[in-house]
Structures are given as C-alpha cells and as structure tokens.
Design an enzyme around this catalytic site. Structure first.
Site: not given
Length: 411
Positions: A213, A66
C-alpha cells in the site's frame, strides 16, 4: 415475487448474452425460480421498466472496527503515516467492546440498506485489542446471520506476527476468522509470510494480506507472496489487497509480477477510493497518480479482481458509506472499467463472492438467492451518473425498507 422487464448485465446472465437484455424473473420463497426473456404479463408483477437489476453486493475488504472514528480523531494531514498515528491514539483511548460494537452495528445497518449481502472485515489484532474486538465480531456475525454473511481476517503489521503463529491462528479461528497481515519490505517479511502460509495450509484455511500500500516502486511484496504460494504450494485462496506499487513500477518488473500472480492464482482486491485519497498526497502539491492497481492487466491474465470499500469515515478515509454502488461507480471512473463494461459488474458481487467461498452468488439464475438490487437506471450512463439513492433492495425475495442510519446515532 415476480419481476418483469428487468435489464440484466451480460456478466450476470447464464449463459452470458446480449448486454442489458430484458428478462422476467420469478422468485419462489428466498430463491430465484426462473429467468426468462421478457414477455410476461406485468399484472401482479413489479415492472422494472427496463431498469438494471444486479445481484446483491459483496464487499470483501472493509474495516468495521475502525469505522466512524473520524469525528473524534481525524487524520492530521491526510497521509498514511498520519492515519496510522491517529488510529493508534484512538484505539488506545476509546476501543472498548461497547465502542467497537456500536460502530460496527451502525456500519452493518448502512451496508445492508445499500444492498450488500456479504462483508469481509479486517480486525486489528495486536494484543490487547484482539481480546476485545474478536468477541464483538463473533457476536455481530451471529446477530446478523439471517441478513448478512460476515467474515473476518486478522490484521497486524507483519513485524508483529509471532514467529510461531499457532496461538494467533487458534484465537482467530476460535472466532470464525482467518489470518492476515500488512506486508511491506522488511528483514522478517518473507520468513513470516511463509510461516503464515504454512500454518494456513495445514489448517485448510484461506489467507488475506494487505500488500504494497505504497507508490514506492521498490516495494514488491506481491511478487514475494506469489513465489511463496507457488513454492509451498498453497491450496487455499490467498488474497492480496491494495497492490498500489504496481502503478509506479517499471513495466518489465510489473509484467513479471503480474505473471507470477497469475501463476500462483492469487486473488486481488483493489480499493480505489481509499487509495485515491491517501496516495501521492503532499501538502500544497496536486497528486499525479491515481489510487488503485493494474486491474486490466490482471484480468487479461485471468487473475480474479474485486473492488471493495476499505475504510469508512476513519483516519484512512474521511468519507465512504459502505455503499458498493459508490465503489463501482468511482472505480469505473478512476480505473476505466468501461468501453466496454464487459464483465466488470462481477467485480462487486460474483468475483468477491467466489474469492470468499460463497456459493450461488455468482449469477442471476434458477436456484440462486433472491438477493437483488433494482435500479431505475436503464443504461450504463444512467446507472453510473447518479448515486442511485432510489434503488430497491430485495433480500430473500422480499423488498426491504431499511435506510442508512442517521449519523446522530453516533453522537
């Protein structure tokens, strides 16, 4: 090479002794030959002048596939939802093999220059991206094998994991990786986690999950993983990254979860910079809660805790440079890894190395790799006050001249 008057943290001495005591380090080829109390002649040696010396860094939670897409696809609002949407758009538009390889190589050159010797990256593995990114990773692993140890774990939302994960494991292990997934509460999470753990156990593999998360205190996939690992039982190392909901959970529930984590011998990796950036973000409102997880409470229970970079210049984190010195410095400030510093220096080198199964990277002692980072800083306040851009990186007993690449290379 010979180093004299090197200040070693107690956490990397063997056996542990006085913190930042001075030592002379002799290097024979690519290995440390001896570590003796300081007193040798500086003639013909590199005099560290009481500067701190630590083992090369180990960055065990990154996203090399990414990295560095922010300039073309930024996060519209800085939230996790915004990041997920931006990455989805960028991936479908740009992530060819050449694009992933170019950004991955840039990231590895950066980490290497900063003093990192080993990296684990998560690879977005939902089809058709899996057929593009995994061969790119395998090629990078081979290309960098003399300079950097590379590991990879598959990444997809737990709902996207096949009910029968055999083919997923075949593909990932065919490129030298392990399997993982992003966990959040859903009707399928426990069933699919148990299937992944069972397959990993049958193959003798470790596993690496993204877990909780979020700052939603009702999200407790960490406890579910701990119970599943204990019940199986799972003999490998199960790593859980993030675990942020513990920061907002009721104290009693958090304590029960931490006890279960310790019993299951889970490893935890905290990503404080990225989570500080993403968590508790609301337009026009100052954030109230720090990014991270309950690292002190984990350490007291004997849980292995590491810190890592996570995302770099992508929609999940607009900043970062795969610099583990920055991670260490900011983690110390965010999560109070000081007064005393104690054994927290191990959390950026020895602990992640042990979790990743890397031998000999747990100490500065005879026989260990001569992969070191030398600082001019002589005390913790000097080390953690500045970015340490004048550090000296030693790899295989030789000072390297690598510098982080220019961003213009990515234009």
């Amino acid at each position: 090479m010979r180093l004299v008057n090197a200040a070693l943290p107690a956490a990397v001495q063997e056996p542990p002794g006085e913190d930042l005591a001075l030592f002379d380090i002799a290097i024979d080829g690519t290995r440390i030959a001896s570590v003796q109390p300081a007193g040798g002649s500086p003639i013909g040696a590199r005099d560290c002048k009481a500067g701190i010396v630590v083992p090369a860094f180990v960055d065990m939670h990154t996203h090399l596939d990414k990295g560095h897409i922010w300039p073309r696809t930024p996060n519209p609002d800085g939230t996790i939802a915004g990041a997920l949407g931006a990455v989805r758009t960028d991936r479908s538009t740009h992530w060819s093999g050449a694009d992933v390889a170019r950004r991955m190589e840039f990231a590895l050159r950066t980490a290497y220059a900063h003093g990192t010797a080993a990296i684990r990256t998560h690879i977005d593995s939902s089809p058709p991206q899996d057929d593009i990114s995994w061969p790119v990773f395998a090629e990078a692993k081979e290309r960098w094998r003399d300079r950097m140890t590379l590991q990879a774990s598959s990444l997809m939302a737990i709902e996207d994991v096949p009910d029968d994960p055999t083919a997923l494991f075949d593909k990932v292990t065919g490129h030298g990786g392990i399997v993982g997934a992003a966990l959040h509460p859903s009707p399928v999470t426990q069933r699919k986690v148990e299937a992944l753990l069972a397959e990993a156990e049958d193959r003798g593999l470790d596993i690496d999950f993204h877990v909780d998360e979020t700052l939603d205190p009702s999200s407790n996939c960490l406890a579910m993983v701990a119970r599943a690992v204990t019940a199986l039982p799972f003999a490998g190392t199960a790593t859980c990254g993030h675990c942020c909901s513990l920061m907002t959970m009721d104290e009693a529930e958090a304590d029960r979860t931490l006890d279960a984590v310790a019993e299951a011998r889970l490893a935890v990796v905290s990503l404080p910079m990225c989570n500080l950036y993403l968590q508790d973000r609301h337009a026009g409102r100052t954030p109230r809660i720090r990014g991270g997880t309950l690292v002190h409470e984990m350490r007291v229970r004997g849980t292995s805790v590491a810190f890592a970079s996570d995302n770099t210049r992508d929609p999940f984190y607009a900043y970062g440079d795969l610099d583990m010195m920055e991670v260490w410095r900011e983690a110390t400030r965010i999560l109070h890894l000081d007064h005393p510093v104690g054994d927290w220096p191990r959390a950026v080198s020895a602990t992640p190395a042990a979790i990743m199964g890397l031998a000999d990277r747990d100490r500065l002692a005879p026989g260990a790799p001569a992969d070191l980072v030398l600082f001019s800083a002589r005390s913790w306040t000097e080390l953690l006050a500045r970015p340490q851009t004048d550090r000296v990186v030693v790899r295989g007993g030789t000072v390297i001249n690598a510098r982080p690449p220019d961003y213009r290379e990515l234009d």
